[in-house]
Design an enzyme around this catalytic site. Structure first.
Site, PDB file in Angstrom:
ATOM      1  N   HIS A 154       0.870  -1.174   0.000  1.00  0.00           N
ATOM      2  CA  HIS A 154       0.000   0.000   0.000  1.00  0.00           C
ATOM      3  C   HIS A 154       0.912   1.231   0.000  1.00  0.00           C
ATOM      4  CE1 HIS A 154      -2.818   2.933   1.806  1.00  0.00           C
ATOM      5  NE2 HIS A 154      -3.798   2.102   1.513  1.00  0.00           N
ATOM      6  N   ASP A 231       3.432  -4.195   8.020  1.00  0.00           N
ATOM      7  CA  ASP A 231       2.180  -3.471   7.867  1.00  0.00           C
ATOM      8  C   ASP A 231       1.057  -4.482   8.096  1.00  0.00           C
ATOM      9  OD1 ASP A 231      -0.167  -2.406   6.923  1.00  0.00           O
ATOM     10  OD2 ASP A 231       0.674  -1.624   5.053  1.00  0.00           O
ATOM     11  N   GLN A 234      -4.180  -5.114   7.166  1.00  0.00           N
ATOM     12  CA  GLN A 234      -5.153  -6.091   6.668  1.00  0.00           C
ATOM     13  C   GLN A 234      -5.096  -7.423   7.409  1.00  0.00           C
ATOM     14  OE1 GLN A 234      -7.545  -5.446   4.576  1.00  0.00           O
ATOM     15  NE2 GLN A 234      -6.862  -3.456   3.834  1.00  0.00           N
ATOM     16  N   LYS A 257     -10.292  -0.566  10.628  1.00  0.00           N
ATOM     17  CA  LYS A 257     -10.464  -1.761   9.787  1.00  0.00           C
ATOM     18  C   LYS A 257     -10.826  -2.980  10.620  1.00  0.00           C
ATOM     19  CE  LYS A 257      -7.030  -0.230   6.383  1.00  0.00           C
ATOM     20  NZ  LYS A 257      -7.818   0.172   5.219  1.00  0.00           N
ATOM     21  N   CYS A 397      -4.707   2.414  -3.623  1.00  0.00           N
ATOM     22  CA  CYS A 397      -3.471   2.945  -3.026  1.00  0.00           C
ATOM     23  C   CYS A 397      -2.313   1.976  -3.245  1.00  0.00           C
ATOM     24  CB  CYS A 397      -3.628   3.241  -1.542  1.00  0.00           C
ATOM     25  SG  CYS A 397      -4.847   4.508  -1.209  1.00  0.00           S
TER      26      CYS A 397
HETATM   27  C1  LIG Z   1      -2.214  -2.916   3.571  1.00  0.00           C
HETATM   28  C2  LIG Z   1      -2.575  -1.538   4.029  1.00  0.00           C
HETATM   29  N1  LIG Z   1      -1.652  -0.782   4.585  1.00  0.00           N
HETATM   30  C3  LIG Z   1      -1.908   0.452   5.047  1.00  0.00           C
HETATM   31  C4  LIG Z   1      -3.165   0.991   4.913  1.00  0.00           C
HETATM   32  C5  LIG Z   1      -3.405   2.379   5.410  1.00  0.00           C
HETATM   33  O1  LIG Z   1      -4.293   2.366   6.482  1.00  0.00           O
HETATM   34  P1  LIG Z   1      -4.779   3.730   7.087  1.00  0.00           P
HETATM   35  O2  LIG Z   1      -5.447   4.472   5.976  1.00  0.00           O
HETATM   36  O3  LIG Z   1      -5.724   3.336   8.177  1.00  0.00           O
HETATM   37  O4  LIG Z   1      -3.582   4.439   7.585  1.00  0.00           O
HETATM   38  C6  LIG Z   1      -4.168   0.250   4.316  1.00  0.00           C
HETATM   39  C7  LIG Z   1      -5.511   0.831   4.121  1.00  0.00           C
HETATM   40  O5  LIG Z   1      -6.262   0.415   3.257  1.00  0.00           O
HETATM   41  C8  LIG Z   1      -3.873  -1.056   3.869  1.00  0.00           C
HETATM   42  O6  LIG Z   1      -4.805  -1.818   3.303  1.00  0.00           O
END
Ligand SMILES: Cc1ncc(COP(=O)(O)O)c(C=O)c1O
Length: 440
Positions: A154, A231, A234, A257, A397
């Site tokens: 992401h 990260d 998910q 999430k 993203c």
């Molecule tokens: C794999 C992953 N990393 C990071 C993020 C970013 O999360 P946030 O927008 O809550 O910071 C997301 C959000 O969709 C994601 O799916």
């Protein structure tokens, strides 16, 4: 988007067909014993309609819905304990402080952190990653140092490292993704020979659904002398995560999430690393002493929490974790595996539909797809307007991943504890109808 005249039939008809097939009188049959009907009743939003049809929410990968228990916990805080934390010596401020810190303990236990002070409250996964990039990266990354990340990240786990590389003169290398949506572990092994300082990778791809074997990858990185940031945006919402067992150095996730509110997330870090890191932001709460020219820092975790924290949100985060724990993360994972397996089977019924990513057994509850030459945005609009189905369309993203597969965008359906086979059936019917609309 222009819709041709021959609209799809109402969702009532679709649901009627499905009801007949499932023999469930509109009930949502459970996946092997998962208490789906009870779960669904806990989410008030699932009772609403959109465009005159029952909402079918298939965008939990972007943000989950919230159960009554989370809404009630936040409401209760504002009604009975609302005050600023850590400063007051009066009753309700002490209560608010206790509730905030109790939430931290719950979140820490949820990921099996050794100590709750290893959990820093941030705004979200993005801020958690940026915190590490600025604080740890600023202190430790030097010109020429290597940071490894992957092609399936992401933007939140890519851009902060690009910024750090620009500031520090570090190098970035990327683990490519195979045609099947898995990391090229042969190339990862090769890259590790260049002695990186840090590996930053996702536990589960928000586009492909791929669950990366992070425990083994962390061990490999450690053997090569690198730290690892995972990260977990998910993964933490959908499967058991034990940061000690994984031996992650940093682990990042977002409450919104995982049934919690927006505006709060967490950074887990190994204690020695967090203690050695300089503050990320300056302000109230994060200091021990301040003189006009110099300050000293508070203990963990408050050193990284400048200013008034998101108190109600932290309490909601704690309530979300309680809700998930009561259901059991293994049971949740199993339910989603069954839903994703069913969905991948059923989507085969849609001609020209192409799914990206690995087989169901290697993925979580996320399916990205394209349907012939229909633009994913048009698909999402039709599903919304005609079937009440909420899916996401776009680059998610993850523009480098779109480039890897040579596509501008995908449609993405993502699942959670309240997703049923009926939801999947309505999605499939909606896709078949969208195809009719566009091609006839
Ligand atoms: C794999 C992953 N990393 C990071 C993020 C970013 O999360 P946030 O927008 O809550 O910071 C997301 C959000 O969709 C994601 O799916």
């Amino acid at each position: 988007m222009v819709l041709p005249n021959n609209h799809m039939s109402s969702q009532e008809n679709i649901a009627g067909d499905l009801t007949a097939r499932d023999g469930a009188n509109g009930q949502h049959p459970s996946t092997s014993g998962f208490p789906i009907e009870r779960v669904r009743q806990d989410f008030p939003i699932l009772a609403r309609q959109v465009h005159g049809k029952p909402l079918v929410y298939l965008d939990s990968g972007a943000s989950s819905q919230k159960p009554e228990a989370v809404l009630a916990a936040m409401d209760h805080y504002y009604r009975t304990h609302n005050a600023n934390v850590h400063r007051g010596v009066y009753a309700i401020s002490e209560e608010a402080t206790a509730a905030l810190e109790k939430a931290r303990v719950k979140v820490a236990r949820f990921i099996n952190a050794r100590q709750s002070k290893q959990v820093i409250f941030t705004r979200n996964t993005s801020e958690s990653i940026n915190l590490v990039a600025y604080s740890w990266g600023g202190a430790n990354i030097k010109p020429g140092d290597l940071i490894i990340t992957t092609e399936m990240e992401h933007h939140s786990n890519l851009v902060p490292w690009q910024l750090l590389a620009e500031r520090s003169g570090a190098r970035l290398e990327f683990v490519p993704v195979s045609d099947d949506g898995e990391l090229r572990l042969d190339i990862y092994t090769e890259l590790l020979q260049q002695q990186p300082k840090l590996v930053a990778m996702t536990h589960m791809s928000n586009v492909l659904g791929t669950i990366n074997p992070v425990k083994a990858l962390i061990a490999q990185a450690h053997a090569a002398g690198a730290l690892v940031l995972i990260d977990g945006a998910q993964s933490v919402p959908h499967m058991p995560v034990d940061v000690q067992d994984l031996d992650a150095d940093f682990y990042c996730f977002s409450a919104h999430k995982m049934l919690g509110p927006t505006g709060i997330g967490a950074l887990y870090g190994k204690k020695a690393l967090l203690e050695a890191m300089p503050p990320f932001m300056g302000g109230g709460d994060m200091i021990r002493t301040v003189t006009l020219r110099k300050s000293t820092w508070n203990d963990l975790p408050w050193k990284f929490e400048a200013g008034t924290p998101a108190i109600a949100e932290a309490i909601g985060f704690g309530a979300a974790v309680d809700y998930l724990s009561a259901l059991g993360m293994q049971a949740i994972h199993q339910h989603e595996q069954e839903i994703v397996t069913y969905a991948m089977e059923q989507l085969q019924r849609v001609p020209e539909l192409k799914i990206y990513g690995p087989a169901a057994a290697k993925r979580g509850g996320v399916i990205s797809f394209t349907l012939g030459d229909i633009h994913p945005h048009d698909l999402a609009s039709i599903l919304d307007q005609e079937a009440g189905v909420a899916i996401r369309a776009g680059h998610h993203c993850a523009q480098p991943l779109m480039e890897r597969y040579d596509i501008p965008a995908t449609a993405r359906a993502s699942f959670y504890i309240y997703t049923t086979r009926v939801d999947i059936d309505i999605l499939v019917q909606g896709l078949l109808k969208a195809q009719q609309i566009f091609h006839f």
